[in-house]
Design an enzyme around this catalytic site. Structure first.
Site, mmCIF file in Angstrom:
data_model
loop_
_atom_site.group_PDB
_atom_site.id
_atom_site.type_symbol
_atom_site.label_atom_id
_atom_site.label_comp_id
_atom_site.label_asym_id
_atom_site.label_seq_id
_atom_site.Cartn_x
_atom_site.Cartn_y
_atom_site.Cartn_z
ATOM 1 N N THR A 222 0.835 -1.193 0.000
ATOM 2 C CA THR A 222 0.000 0.000 0.000
ATOM 3 C C THR A 222 0.876 1.250 0.000
ATOM 4 O O THR A 222 1.915 1.284 0.645
ATOM 5 C CB THR A 222 -0.887 -0.005 1.261
ATOM 6 O OG1 THR A 222 -1.787 -1.102 1.192
ATOM 7 C CG2 THR A 222 -1.679 1.281 1.393
ATOM 8 N N GLY A 252 -9.935 -3.691 2.574
ATOM 9 C CA GLY A 252 -9.115 -3.493 3.761
ATOM 10 C C GLY A 252 -9.279 -2.113 4.352
ATOM 11 O O GLY A 252 -10.300 -1.443 4.192
ATOM 12 N N ASP A 253 -8.242 -1.637 5.024
ATOM 13 C CA ASP A 253 -8.328 -0.367 5.743
ATOM 14 C C ASP A 253 -8.065 0.849 4.873
ATOM 15 O O ASP A 253 -8.462 1.960 5.235
ATOM 16 C CB ASP A 253 -7.344 -0.363 6.911
ATOM 17 C CG ASP A 253 -5.892 -0.420 6.436
ATOM 18 O OD1 ASP A 253 -5.567 -1.352 5.664
ATOM 19 O OD2 ASP A 253 -5.088 0.456 6.811
ATOM 20 N N THR A 273 -0.423 1.432 6.596
ATOM 21 C CA THR A 273 -0.137 0.289 5.742
ATOM 22 C C THR A 273 0.049 -0.933 6.630
ATOM 23 O O THR A 273 0.794 -0.890 7.601
ATOM 24 C CB THR A 273 1.129 0.496 4.887
ATOM 25 O OG1 THR A 273 1.430 -0.727 4.200
ATOM 26 C CG2 THR A 273 2.330 0.910 5.713
ATOM 27 N N GLY A 274 -0.654 -2.008 6.306
ATOM 28 C CA GLY A 274 -0.524 -3.201 7.131
ATOM 29 C C GLY A 274 -1.665 -4.166 6.920
ATOM 30 O O GLY A 274 -2.351 -4.119 5.896
ATOM 31 N N GLY A 276 -4.984 -5.016 6.978
ATOM 32 C CA GLY A 276 -6.128 -4.126 7.017
ATOM 33 C C GLY A 276 -7.204 -4.468 8.018
ATOM 34 O O GLY A 276 -7.797 -3.583 8.642
#
Length: 358
Positions: A222, A252-253, A273-274, A276
């Protein structure tokens, strides 16, 4: 690239990332608030290890991060808005196959590309987001259109693309997003699923230990940006292709305001970023801002608490980049690495990839 040229570039890259910092945080203040500005970016976090990175690929990432952040910094330097700097900076990363956004988006289980993005304006808390689009070259631009030219915050799928047409945003054929390495990554994951299925008769999704271990490092990449302009306004944006092998239109997030993106002039601007699902559950971006507003802690303290304690406690990992109203910056992550860069009002540049950059 000739060997001598490569050696020079590696030397430059090493110099850039040798700037000392504490816990991935950088303090950048100026006495004249009217001239204070800054920008920080990420290109994803995950198991990014130097021993697994070729010299040429390391140089390519460093150069693209530098190219992207300098675009935004120039806009801010010339009096442009934080929102303009964020979107133009993200455009550079969306147009690069190196990152899981735009051109380099990962593939779904159905071998398609579904893209998400969001933006937020800290001056008025206005926001825009798109999810699951398949024909938009630069999803971050469509998120801005949703924010500025609709009464909504988030549009998804075909509806978002129909709105894009009304706003004059050109659609691209889905083949534009094809990159061989992303497609091959999908095939490796599918192969892993088949092996698990053949071994014990379970589906890969129900066999969570096998599914998670392979997906865990297939979801990062991301891109995001947070910026403070000379007028004291903050903005943030995030763009992604999501998780490799995702199914059922998983989101996702990244397009979720408060999870993947948040900006508030009273506190800070954040891009995440990760993993989500955990960043949504933790409302990571907003939580950092809320801790600053309600507890009176610094950006660095809030980011460390959320990324190093709260998210791992849930079982998630990843990172954030953020800048506060005074120009202080943090690049916090709990993974082996995070592609990242920062520039302050003085034009000082920091580029990092691995956990320890000093």
């Amino acid at each position: 690239m000739k060997k001598a040229h490569t050696t020079i570039l590696l030397a430059v890259f090493t110099m850039l990332i040798s700037c000392k910092h504490k816990e991935n945080a950088i303090e950048t203040k100026t006495s004249d608030s009217a001239s204070n500005f800054g920008i920080v970016i990420h290109g994803g976090a995950g198991t990014i290890l130097k021993e697994k990175m070729t010299d040429s690929l390391e140089i390519a990432y460093a150069q693209k991060l530098e190219e992207a952040i300098k675009i935004g910094h120039e806009i801010l330097k010339n009096g442009g808005t934080a929102m303009e700097a964020v979107t133009k900076t993200i455009n550079v990363m969306e147009d690069s196959p190196l990152f899981n956004a735009g051109k380099g988006a990962v593939f779904t289980h159905e071998e398609t590309n579904e893209l998400d993005a969001s933006v937020m304006d800290g001056s008025n808390l206005n926001a825009g987001a798109v999810a699951g689009v398949t024909h938009i070259k630069n999803p971050i631009d469509l998120a801005v259109e949703v924010m500025d030219h609709s009464e909504h915050v988030m549009l998804a799928g075909e509806g978002a693309e129909n709105f894009a047409v009304t706003r004059g945003i050109a659609l691209v054929d889905p083949s534009y997003f094809y990159t061989e390495n992303r497609f091959n990554s999908l095939q490796r994951i599918k192969s892993k699923e088949k092996m698990e299925l053949d071994h014990d008769g379970k589906t890969a999704v129900s066999n969570s230990s096998a599914y998670d271990s392979f997906i865990k490092d297939s979801k990062f990449g991301t891109v995001g940006c947070a910026a403070l302009d000379k007028n004291g306004n903050l903005a943030a944006g995030t763009s992604t292709g999501g998780m490799t092998n995702k199914r059922w239109n998983r989101i996702g997030d990244a397009p979720i305001i408060g999870a993947g993106t948040y900006a508030n002039n009273a506190t800070c601007a954040v891009s995440s970023t990760g993993w989500g699902e955990y960043f949504i559950r933790g409302m990571v971006a907003h939580d950092i801002s809320a801790m600053m507003e309600y507890k009176g802690v610094s950006l660095e303290e809030a980011a460390r608490e959320v990324i190093q304690k709260k998210i791992p406690a849930l079982g998630g990992d990843g990172g954030i980049v953020a800048i506060d109203k005074d120009g202080n910056v943090t690049m916090e992550f709990n993974t082996a690495g995070m592609y990242r860069a920062h520039m302050n009002a003085a034009g000082e540049l920091v580029v990092g990839i691995y956990k320890n950059i000093n």
